[in-house]
Design a protein around this motif. Structure first.
Motif, PDB file in Angstrom:
ATOM      1  N   ARG A   1       0.825  -1.207   0.000  1.00 38.78           N
ATOM      2  CA  ARG A   1       0.000   0.000   0.000  1.00 38.78           C
ATOM      3  C   ARG A   1       0.857   1.254   0.000  1.00 38.78           C
ATOM      4  NH1 ARG A   1      -5.380   1.797  -0.319  1.00 38.78           N
ATOM      5  NH2 ARG A   1      -5.366  -0.244  -1.330  1.00 38.78           N
ATOM      6  N   ARG A   2       2.005   1.202   0.641  1.00 41.93           N
ATOM      7  CA  ARG A   2       2.929   2.343   0.644  1.00 41.93           C
ATOM      8  C   ARG A   2       3.407   2.642  -0.771  1.00 41.93           C
ATOM      9  NH1 ARG A   2       6.872   0.259   3.760  1.00 41.93           N
ATOM     10  NH2 ARG A   2       5.972   0.952   5.741  1.00 41.93           N
ATOM     11  N   SER A   3       3.757   1.595  -1.509  1.00 41.48           N
ATOM     12  CA  SER A   3       4.212   1.770  -2.894  1.00 41.48           C
ATOM     13  C   SER A   3       3.107   2.323  -3.771  1.00 41.48           C
ATOM     14  CB  SER A   3       4.703   0.437  -3.447  1.00 41.48           C
ATOM     15  OG  SER A   3       5.829  -0.026  -2.734  1.00 41.48           O
ATOM     16  N   GLU A   4       1.895   1.811  -3.587  1.00 40.65           N
ATOM     17  CA  GLU A   4       0.760   2.304  -4.385  1.00 40.65           C
ATOM     18  C   GLU A   4       0.473   3.769  -4.082  1.00 40.65           C
ATOM     19  OE1 GLU A   4      -2.412  -0.323  -3.450  1.00 40.65           O
ATOM     20  OE2 GLU A   4      -1.882  -1.768  -5.017  1.00 40.65           O
ATOM     21  N   ALA A   5       0.536   4.137  -2.799  1.00 43.86           N
ATOM     22  CA  ALA A   5       0.287   5.530  -2.425  1.00 43.86           C
ATOM     23  C   ALA A   5       1.358   6.444  -2.996  1.00 43.86           C
ATOM     24  CB  ALA A   5       0.219   5.654  -0.905  1.00 43.86           C
ATOM     25  N   ALA A   6       2.610   5.982  -2.967  1.00 39.57           N
ATOM     26  CA  ALA A   6       3.705   6.791  -3.505  1.00 39.57           C
ATOM     27  C   ALA A   6       3.554   7.011  -4.998  1.00 39.57           C
ATOM     28  CB  ALA A   6       5.049   6.121  -3.211  1.00 39.57           C
ATOM     29  N   ALA A   7       2.951   6.032  -5.667  1.00 39.62           N
ATOM     30  CA  ALA A   7       2.746   6.142  -7.114  1.00 39.62           C
ATOM     31  C   ALA A   7       1.432   6.824  -7.464  1.00 39.62           C
ATOM     32  CB  ALA A   7       2.792   4.745  -7.741  1.00 39.62           C
ATOM     33  N   GLY A   8       0.676   7.258  -6.452  1.00 39.54           N
ATOM     34  CA  GLY A   8      -0.592   7.940  -6.707  1.00 39.54           C
ATOM     35  C   GLY A   8      -1.723   7.019  -7.083  1.00 39.54           C
TER      36      GLY A   8
ATOM     37  N   LEU B   1       2.149   9.415  11.445  1.00 37.38           N
ATOM     38  CA  LEU B   1       2.080  10.858  11.706  1.00 37.38           C
ATOM     39  C   LEU B   1       2.640  11.647  10.524  1.00 37.38           C
ATOM     40  CD1 LEU B   1       1.473  13.208  13.581  1.00 37.38           C
ATOM     41  CD2 LEU B   1       3.722  12.859  14.639  1.00 37.38           C
ATOM     42  N   THR B   2       3.692  11.150   9.903  1.00 29.29           N
ATOM     43  CA  THR B   2       4.276  11.825   8.741  1.00 29.29           C
ATOM     44  C   THR B   2       3.268  11.914   7.602  1.00 29.29           C
ATOM     45  OG1 THR B   2       6.514  11.128   9.311  1.00 29.29           O
ATOM     46  CG2 THR B   2       6.107  11.699   7.011  1.00 29.29           C
ATOM     47  N   VAL B   3       2.602  10.802   7.326  1.00 33.71           N
ATOM     48  CA  VAL B   3       1.620  10.793   6.233  1.00 33.71           C
ATOM     49  C   VAL B   3       0.441  11.688   6.572  1.00 33.71           C
ATOM     50  CG1 VAL B   3       0.112   9.353   4.836  1.00 33.71           C
ATOM     51  CG2 VAL B   3       2.338   8.466   5.558  1.00 33.71           C
ATOM     52  N   LEU B   4      -0.007  11.630   7.820  1.00 34.93           N
ATOM     53  CA  LEU B   4      -1.147  12.456   8.218  1.00 34.93           C
ATOM     54  C   LEU B   4      -0.789  13.936   8.206  1.00 34.93           C
ATOM     55  CD1 LEU B   4      -4.046  12.381   8.999  1.00 34.93           C
ATOM     56  CD2 LEU B   4      -3.397  11.731  11.319  1.00 34.93           C
ATOM     57  N   THR B   5       0.455  14.264   8.526  1.00 35.60           N
ATOM     58  CA  THR B   5       0.909  15.663   8.433  1.00 35.60           C
ATOM     59  C   THR B   5       0.831  16.144   6.990  1.00 35.60           C
ATOM     60  OG1 THR B   5       2.368  15.399  10.343  1.00 35.60           O
ATOM     61  CG2 THR B   5       2.845  17.219   8.836  1.00 35.60           C
TER      62      THR B   5
ATOM     63  N   PRO C   1      -4.183  13.459  -2.254  1.00 36.21           N
ATOM     64  CA  PRO C   1      -3.880  13.575  -3.682  1.00 36.21           C
ATOM     65  C   PRO C   1      -4.703  12.657  -4.567  1.00 36.21           C
ATOM     66  CG  PRO C   1      -2.176  12.309  -2.580  1.00 36.21           C
ATOM     67  CD  PRO C   1      -3.088  12.810  -1.502  1.00 36.21           C
ATOM     68  N   VAL C   2      -5.301  11.635  -3.979  1.00 40.08           N
ATOM     69  CA  VAL C   2      -6.102  10.675  -4.745  1.00 40.08           C
ATOM     70  C   VAL C   2      -7.563  10.874  -4.390  1.00 40.08           C
ATOM     71  CG1 VAL C   2      -6.587   8.236  -5.139  1.00 40.08           C
ATOM     72  CG2 VAL C   2      -4.234   9.007  -4.865  1.00 40.08           C
ATOM     73  N   SER C   3      -8.411  11.007  -5.381  1.00 38.13           N
ATOM     74  CA  SER C   3      -9.833  11.195  -5.138  1.00 38.13           C
ATOM     75  C   SER C   3     -10.461   9.903  -4.630  1.00 38.13           C
ATOM     76  CB  SER C   3     -10.523  11.637  -6.436  1.00 38.13           C
ATOM     77  OG  SER C   3     -11.915  11.740  -6.247  1.00 38.13           O
ATOM     78  N   TRP C   4     -11.193  10.000  -3.544  1.00 42.44           N
ATOM     79  CA  TRP C   4     -11.924   8.838  -3.042  1.00 42.44           C
ATOM     80  C   TRP C   4     -13.204   9.315  -2.381  1.00 42.44           C
ATOM     81  CZ3 TRP C   4     -12.746   8.492   2.277  1.00 42.44           C
ATOM     82  CH2 TRP C   4     -11.908   9.255   3.092  1.00 42.44           C
ATOM     83  N   SER C   5     -14.217   8.468  -2.428  1.00 45.58           N
ATOM     84  CA  SER C   5     -15.505   8.882  -1.898  1.00 45.58           C
ATOM     85  C   SER C   5     -15.986   7.981  -0.770  1.00 45.58           C
ATOM     86  CB  SER C   5     -16.567   8.891  -3.010  1.00 45.58           C
ATOM     87  OG  SER C   5     -16.663   7.602  -3.609  1.00 45.58           O
ATOM     88  N   ASN C   6     -15.652   6.698  -0.817  1.00 49.03           N
ATOM     89  CA  ASN C   6     -16.225   5.799   0.168  1.00 49.03           C
ATOM     90  C   ASN C   6     -15.248   4.672   0.489  1.00 49.03           C
ATOM     91  OD1 ASN C   6     -17.944   4.444   1.871  1.00 49.03           O
ATOM     92  ND2 ASN C   6     -19.128   3.498   0.256  1.00 49.03           N
ATOM     93  N   ILE C   7     -14.234   4.982   1.260  1.00 51.04           N
ATOM     94  CA  ILE C   7     -13.321   3.931   1.705  1.00 51.04           C
ATOM     95  C   ILE C   7     -13.358   3.797   3.222  1.00 51.04           C
ATOM     96  CG2 ILE C   7     -11.772   4.130  -0.268  1.00 51.04           C
ATOM     97  CD1 ILE C   7      -9.837   5.645   1.572  1.00 51.04           C
ATOM     98  N   GLN C   8     -14.434   4.293   3.830  1.00 53.39           N
ATOM     99  CA  GLN C   8     -14.521   4.194   5.280  1.00 53.39           C
ATOM    100  C   GLN C   8     -14.552   2.747   5.765  1.00 53.39           C
ATOM    101  OE1 GLN C   8     -16.396   6.330   3.530  1.00 53.39           O
ATOM    102  NE2 GLN C   8     -16.608   8.285   4.582  1.00 53.39           N
TER     103      GLN C   8
END
Length: 419
Positions: A197-204, A239-243, A251-258
């Protein structure tokens, strides 16, 4: 053809090799003569015609039986209709019937669980697992406290080289490994999940919010395993990511990942829940809260809300603050499930529960770890409703309480199960 549903039993045309031609004619006339035919009338007609033209009418009969079953509230009638749908689907030719067979068998087994007929529902799941659809059986085993079997079943399928397991499957597998006492394997698997998931987030390609939820869950697993340094590094990464989210937004559009948040939140509460047994099933914590839980396990979990509310009320005046906090959190977990599955998504309907959890924890002696947990719980909910700055403040306080720094690290630390 009579319009009488009665007990919604099977039609009058027996499969004896001889079909009543008058009944066939009446069925054809009914289908042709009415513009808007009700579901039950279609079931009656398709039951007759499926005997003379199975290729044409068996699929329609299966669909109508499923549709009719979902229209009804009577659980036993629903079981009978879905059982018939499964029987009829199994009569269809192979390739064209696979999807319908899966839908019909799935509807039947869930109806059995909803009707309190768990042993029969499990038997259907075992039959499905024999055909390769093992996922439901793994969840049912987990609901009954058979975590070693569930972990083994998932491992036999997901652990094969070249298997392209989904993130949801990996979460479920890690949860069952952990519940079965195979903590090191669970940590290794969850670390792999976080890294992906870290790699996917880094790649957007994935929202940062889901990375935070996974990293926080991983931190809790590391702490429970005594991996102090790894847990601290994971909290610092979250904390780094949340900051970054508080500064720049998602940066990524999402509507319902709760569902990510609530599934992991409920998983974090499993140690405080009673052990599951076949006679007293519990939810398969770690499985998707909407698509993964059997109806009886869900109903039993939520049915405890009134008793927990009474217990919280009684404890308020007892002076036993730790007990009150523990029961209150179990209650909030259930309210979070209702919030996620009921469609009421306003933050204000649930946030007061987390506010109270933090307020109660602040009444404990300074440095008590429960306050850090309460702040983290609230931070993860605030993240779910996209209130990033508030979430960041709570998580920063929690990190400091646990000996970390409120300043995010750069670059991100990447904790592993070895730390």
């Amino acid at each position: 053809m009579p319009h009488t549903e009665g007990a919604e039993s099977r039609g009058n045309v027996a499969d004896t090799g001889k079909t009543d031609q008058d009944a066939v004619l009446r069925a054809r006339v009914l289908l042709l003569g009415v513009e808007h035919l009700g579901t039950w009338e279609r079931v009656l007609a398709y039951r007759v015609l499926a005997r003379v033209s199975p290729r044409a009418y068996l699929p329609l009969l299966v669909d109508a039986l499923l549709e009719r079953g979902y229209e009804l509230d009577d659980r036993e009638v629903r079981v009978r209709l879905f059982a018939e749908a499964a029987d009829e689907a199994l009569r269809m030719d192979g390739d064209v019937s696979e999807a319908r067979v899966g839908r019909a068998l799935g509807a039947w087994e869930r109806a059995l669980f909803a009707a309190g007929r768990r042993a029969e529902g499990r038997a259907v799941c075992e039959e499905l697992a024999g055909s390769g659809a093992y996922g439901r059986l793994a969840k049912v085993l987990a609901e009954e406290g058979r975590h070693a079997e569930a972990a083994g079943l998932l491992g036999r399928h997901l652990g094969q080289e070249g298997t392209d397991a989904s993130e949801w499957e990996l979460i479920e597998w890690a949860a069952e490994l952990d519940a079965a006492g195979r903590r090191e394997e669970a940590l290794e698997l969850f670390a792999r999940l976080v890294a992906g998931r870290r790699s996917e987030a880094a790649a957007g390609r994935a929202p940062l919010a889901s990375l935070v939820w996974l990293v926080v869950q991983h931190a809790g697993m590391l702490r429970a395993a005594g991996r102090v340094a790894g847990a601290a590094a994971a909290r610092q990464e979250a904390l780094t990511v949340l900051t970054r989210l508080a500064r720049d937004g998602e940066p990524v559009s999402w509507s319902n990942i709760q569902a990510w948040w609530v599934t992991l939140f409920l998983l974090s509460g499993r140690p405080e829940e009673p052990a599951a047994t076949p006679a007293a099933p519990m939810p398969p914590f770690g499985a998707h809260v909407v698509h993964g839980w059997s109806p009886d396990a869900r109903e039993g979990y939520l049915a405890s809300v009134p008793s927990l509310e009474r217990e919280v009320a009684a404890l308020r005046g007892s002076g036993d603050l730790p007990a009150l906090i523990a029961v209150h959190r179990r209650l909030v977990l259930r309210r979070a499930l209702r919030w996620e599955t009921s469609g009421r998504r306003a933050a204000e309907t649930l946030l007061p529960c987390f506010d109270e959890g933090v307020a109660l924890a602040r009444g404990l002696p300074d440095g008590h770890p429960v306050l850090a947990r309460a702040l983290t719980d609230r931070a993860m909910f605030l993240l779910a409703v996209k209130r990033y700055a508030e979430a960041r403040r709570d998580l920063a306080e929690a990190v400091v309480l646990q000996g970390g720094s409120a300043r995010p690290v750069s670059p991100m630390s990447h904790p592993t199960s070895e730390e």
